[in-house]
Structures are given as C-alpha cells and as structure tokens.
Design an enzyme around this catalytic site. Structure first.
Site, PDB file in Angstrom:
ATOM      1  N   LYS A  53       0.996  -1.075   0.223  1.00  0.00           N
ATOM      2  CA  LYS A  53       0.029  -0.019  -0.158  1.00  0.00           C
ATOM      3  C   LYS A  53       0.946   1.399  -0.165  1.00  0.00           C
ATOM      4  CE  LYS A  53      -3.809  -1.922   2.652  1.00  0.00           C
ATOM      5  NZ  LYS A  53      -4.702  -2.128   3.706  1.00  0.00           N
ATOM      6  N   ALA A  69      -1.169   0.912   6.502  1.00  0.00           N
ATOM      7  CA  ALA A  69      -1.224   0.046   7.519  1.00  0.00           C
ATOM      8  C   ALA A  69      -2.217  -0.917   7.084  1.00  0.00           C
ATOM      9  CB  ALA A  69      -1.796   0.646   8.816  1.00  0.00           C
ATOM     10  N   ASP A  70      -1.962  -2.269   7.542  1.00  0.00           N
ATOM     11  CA  ASP A  70      -3.002  -3.162   7.399  1.00  0.00           C
ATOM     12  C   ASP A  70      -3.272  -4.064   8.693  1.00  0.00           C
ATOM     13  OD1 ASP A  70      -4.629  -4.386   4.928  1.00  0.00           O
ATOM     14  OD2 ASP A  70      -4.011  -6.230   6.332  1.00  0.00           O
ATOM     15  N   THR A  71      -4.559  -4.393   8.938  1.00  0.00           N
ATOM     16  CA  THR A  71      -4.735  -5.227  10.144  1.00  0.00           C
ATOM     17  C   THR A  71      -5.389  -6.669   9.795  1.00  0.00           C
ATOM     18  OG1 THR A  71      -5.478  -3.239  11.170  1.00  0.00           O
ATOM     19  CG2 THR A  71      -6.139  -5.291  12.091  1.00  0.00           C
ATOM     20  N   GLY A 106       0.146  -4.359  10.451  1.00  0.00           N
ATOM     21  CA  GLY A 106       1.241  -4.031   9.659  1.00  0.00           C
ATOM     22  C   GLY A 106       1.509  -2.382   9.443  1.00  0.00           C
TER      23      GLY A 106
END
Length: 192
Positions: A53, A69-71, A106
């Site tokens: 991203k 970010a990533d969850t 992340g």
C-alpha cells in the site's frame, strides 16, 4: 514541511491519528490486491500489504511522507479477513468465541527521501464464549462490516473481550505508539 499522505480509506485510522494530533494532508487509499499468497502467514500478510500500500501511493507522491497500515486477525495460522456477509461473520465470530487470537498490525512509512521503515505489531485478544443471543444481537447491526475478523473492539464487540495483551489501538487499526515513533524517527514534524 513535508506532507503526510495516509494510504488508507479507514475512518478509524484517521480518528486514531487525530487522537495524537496528526492530521494527514491527504488521504489516498491504495488500490492493491489483498489476496493472501499461498502458505503466507497472517503476520507476513499484514506486513506485505502495508508495504505494498505504501509503495503504491508513494509512487505518485514524491517528497511526502506516506503512512500505510493493514490489520489481520488470526485464529491459529488462519487469517480472518473482512466477512462478506452475516453467515461468514458468524463463522468468524464462532472461531474466536472462547479463544485467544492475535491481531497483527502491519505498518509502513516511506519518508520523502525514499527511506522505508516497516514493522508488525502483535496484540493478543481473548474472547469470552459467545452464545446464540450474542451472535444475533451483534450481527443485527452493521458494525461487523468492513472489519478484519468481523468485529470492532471499540464498538459493541468490546463486551466479548475478556482480556487484551498489547496495543489496544492496534486492534482498532493503528498502533499509535509505533506510528508516532516511526514518523518521528524518520524526521516527520506535525504542526500542532
């Protein structure tokens, strides 16, 4: 002063950043394929997606800080994404019922000079055992939609949580302690 671009469409991430006085100059959601790779661990998935991203958005915003970010909610080695319907949401919540699971956040920041820093934050969450009335009540609202693991800890699902070890804001969508440290470490200064 360099601009900050948030590479996310999540209103929760914007709200979390506002809590610590950070207001992105622009919000540019990254358009990437979020399909997990074969045999990819949930931890690795969270990191890869955050990095992809950030790179996707940084290419069009040279000279800016880019935060992505990533969850990923994980039950064992299984990553629980965003449920597509109430049937899948109930399945995810059933897997989490009475168990400990992990939430991987992340994070990736790309500085104006191209320096990239990334990491994964891990939070452990234990849900109490859920009954049919819990499922019915929770799924009758749309809170589960668009959420990793089909729940929002900052909403009604808070009543499911017996304990949490680690960053609460990570479970909401962005570990504020880590984000602040990463941005400041790369030289970002936000006027307050």
């Amino acid at each position: 002063m360099s601009k900050l671009i948030l590479a996310s469409a999540s209103p929760r991430r914007l709200e979390l950043l506002a809590q610590i006085g950070i207001v992105p100059d622009q919000v540019v959601p990254a358009d990437i394929d979020e399909t997990p790779h074969a045999d990819e661990s949930p931890r690795r998935l969270a990191l890869r997606l955050a990095e992809e991203k950030a790179r996707a958005v940084a290419g069009d915003h040279a000279g800016s800080f880019v935060l992505a970010a990533d969850t990923v909610v994980a039950c064992g080695r299984r990553a629980l994404g965003k449920a597509s319907d109430t049937t899948e949401a109930r399945k995810f919540l059933s897997l989490l019922s009475g168990r400990r699971h992990r939430v991987y956040g992340g994070l990736c920041v790309i500085a104006p000079d191209g320096t990239m820093r990334s990491r994964v934050i891990e939070t452990h969450v234990i849900f109490r055992r859920l009954g049919d009335d819990d499922f019915a009540r929770y799924l009758s609202h749309d809170e589960w939609q668009g959420k990793a693991g089909a729940y929002a800890i900052q909403g009604y699902a808070a009543v499911f949580v017996k304990s949490i070890t680690g960053s609460y804001s990570n479970v909401v969508g962005l570990s504020l302690c880590e984000v602040d440290g990463m941005l400041r470490g790369l030289g970002f200064k936000q006027g307050m």
